[in-house]
Scaffold this motif. Structure first.
Motif, mmCIF file in Angstrom:
data_model
loop_
_atom_site.group_PDB
_atom_site.id
_atom_site.type_symbol
_atom_site.label_atom_id
_atom_site.label_comp_id
_atom_site.label_asym_id
_atom_site.label_seq_id
_atom_site.Cartn_x
_atom_site.Cartn_y
_atom_site.Cartn_z
ATOM 1 N N HIS A 50 19.477 -5.248 36.482
ATOM 2 C CA HIS A 50 19.894 -5.676 34.934
ATOM 3 C C HIS A 50 20.937 -4.970 34.450
ATOM 4 C CE1 HIS A 50 18.184 -7.718 31.375
ATOM 5 N NE2 HIS A 50 18.594 -6.596 30.970
ATOM 6 N N ASP A 81 19.322 -9.654 42.283
ATOM 7 C CA ASP A 81 19.003 -8.691 40.841
ATOM 8 C C ASP A 81 18.323 -7.517 41.319
ATOM 9 O OD1 ASP A 81 19.426 -10.890 39.203
ATOM 10 O OD2 ASP A 81 17.686 -11.963 39.787
ATOM 11 N N ARG A 156 14.812 -6.255 28.360
ATOM 12 C CA ARG A 156 14.241 -5.801 29.635
ATOM 13 C C ARG A 156 13.101 -5.164 29.663
ATOM 14 N NH1 ARG A 156 14.518 -6.949 34.945
ATOM 15 N NH2 ARG A 156 13.565 -5.273 36.372
#
Length: 231
Positions: A50, A81, A156
């Motif tokens: 992230h 990711d 996040r």
């Protein structure tokens, strides 16, 4: 040990909207016009992935950033990711630059990977840290300042009470919402946000959305009453 902070969920967002609308008529008007907050935390991939994606996207259009990120993922391999920090460090800077990354972003990503590999940045522990502890852990990394750390907390980790006082969009949204002559500075925004606690992240999201509203649109008393009983 730091107390565990419960991240935002759909139910907690509904509770936040109801509380904010009840406390602040101006914010309640924006909530009524914008509708439900959609700021659920993005949990795909890893924290490291992230942050890498955030660094790549800084100061780029969405399309350009997506192209560079795609090249980066193809180079590193593995999950899109969840890139491997060690794999990044094993590559020369020139290989990363060839993806379209600037020198500054290349060095920022490598510095982030190094902080993770040598243990200075304990990614596995971020969920259990306080907001201030997370910021203190992230800002020593090249290319990650307080604003990036706050965005990580909000989008996040889903922390509910983050107030990014230097974010231009939040400041402009607050200026529009409260009809202040001058753009609020950090101290002024802190005062305006006293009624936002403990849901400053959600209120900040509505400040961003307030900039997308047409001022010519009026809000009826019925809509304002509805905002106070969100969901």
């Amino acid at each position: 040990m730091s107390p565990v902070v419960t991240p935002l969920t759909r139910r907690r967002l509904d509770k936040a909207q109801e509380a904010l609308a009840a406390r602040d008529i101006r914010l309640g008007e924006v909530i009524a016009r914008v509708g439900p907050c959609t700021m659920l935390p993005r949990r795909e991939g890893t924290h490291f992935g992230h942050l890498v994606r955030n660094i790549i996207h800084q100061q780029l259009s969405t399309g350009a950033a997506a192209t560079i990120h795609g090249r980066f993922v193809a180079l590193i391999g593995g999950e899109r990711d969840a890139p491997d920090p060690a794999a990044i460090l094993a590559l020369p800077e020139e290989a990363l630059r060839a993806c379209g990354l600037s020198m500054a972003k290349t060095r920022a990503i490598r510095d982030l990977a190094l902080h993770v590999v040598d243990g200075r940045l304990p990614m596995h522990a971020l969920d259990t840290m306080t907001d201030d502890e997370v910021i203190q852990a992230l800002v020593p990394v090249r290319g990650i300042g307080p604003w990036t750390a706050q965005m990580f907390l909000m989008f996040r980790l889903g922390r509910p009470d983050v107030l990014p006082v230097l974010d231009l969009g939040v400041r402009k949204g607050a200026q529009r919402m409260y009809r202040t002559r001058a753009l609020p500075d950090a101290a002024r925004l802190e005062k305006l946000a006293r009624n936002w606690r403990p849901w400053a992240s959600v209120a900040s999201w509505y400040c961003w959305r307030a900039l997308e509203l047409d001022d010519a649109t009026s809000t009826s008393p019925r809509a304002l009453r509805a905002a106070r009983r969100v969901p």
